[in-house]
Design a protein around this motif. Structure first.
Motif, short mmCIF file in Angstrom:
data_model
loop_
_atom_site.label_atom_id
_atom_site.label_comp_id
_atom_site.label_asym_id
_atom_site.label_seq_id
_atom_site.Cartn_x
_atom_site.Cartn_y
_atom_site.Cartn_z
N LEU A 164 39.50 26.28 93.97
CA LEU A 164 38.10 26.65 94.21
C LEU A 164 37.75 26.43 95.68
CD1 LEU A 164 36.16 25.23 91.15
CD2 LEU A 164 36.82 27.59 91.59
N LEU A 165 36.96 27.35 96.20
CA LEU A 165 36.48 27.24 97.58
C LEU A 165 35.11 26.59 97.60
CD1 LEU A 165 37.37 30.81 98.89
CD2 LEU A 165 38.60 28.68 99.33
N PRO A 166 34.73 25.98 98.71
CA PRO A 166 33.36 25.50 98.86
C PRO A 166 32.39 26.69 98.77
CG PRO A 166 34.74 24.69 100.65
CD PRO A 166 35.54 25.67 99.89
N TRP A 167 31.19 26.44 98.31
CA TRP A 167 30.23 27.52 98.06
C TRP A 167 30.03 28.45 99.26
CZ3 TRP A 167 25.41 28.76 100.02
CH2 TRP A 167 24.74 29.75 99.32
N PRO A 168 29.89 27.94 100.51
CA PRO A 168 29.66 28.86 101.64
C PRO A 168 30.85 29.77 101.95
CG PRO A 168 29.14 26.59 102.27
CD PRO A 168 29.79 26.55 100.93
#
Length: 77
Positions: free
Chosen positions: A34-38
């Motif tokens: 998973l990537l950070p939201w931004p």
């Protein structure tokens, strides 16, 4: 408009079992895959031995980004 000055993160494209996914190894405590939201669903510049191309990072399902924690607590006297 794609602007190279806005490229301010470094991601890694991982190929595993025939599937591609993006990872940000510099993000502390980020769940695997998973990537950070931004950094989700944004344009980025993919550079490889054949040149460069613009790509869009993935957007995980809402259920993938949810973490549930539960506990049974007893009050000591």
């Amino acid at each position: 408009m794609m602007n190279a000055r806005q490229l301010n993160s470094t991601l890694v494209l991982v190929k595993l079992n025939g599937m591609d996914f993006y990872a940000d190894p510099g993000t502390a405590l980020a769940p695997y895959g998973l990537l950070p939201w931004p950094e989700t669903q944004v344009m980025g510049l993919r550079v490889d031995k054949n040149g460069a191309s613009w790509v869009r990072t993935t957007l995980p399902a809402a259920s993938d980004s949810r973490i549930e924690r539960s506990a049974r607590l007893n009050r000591e006297r």
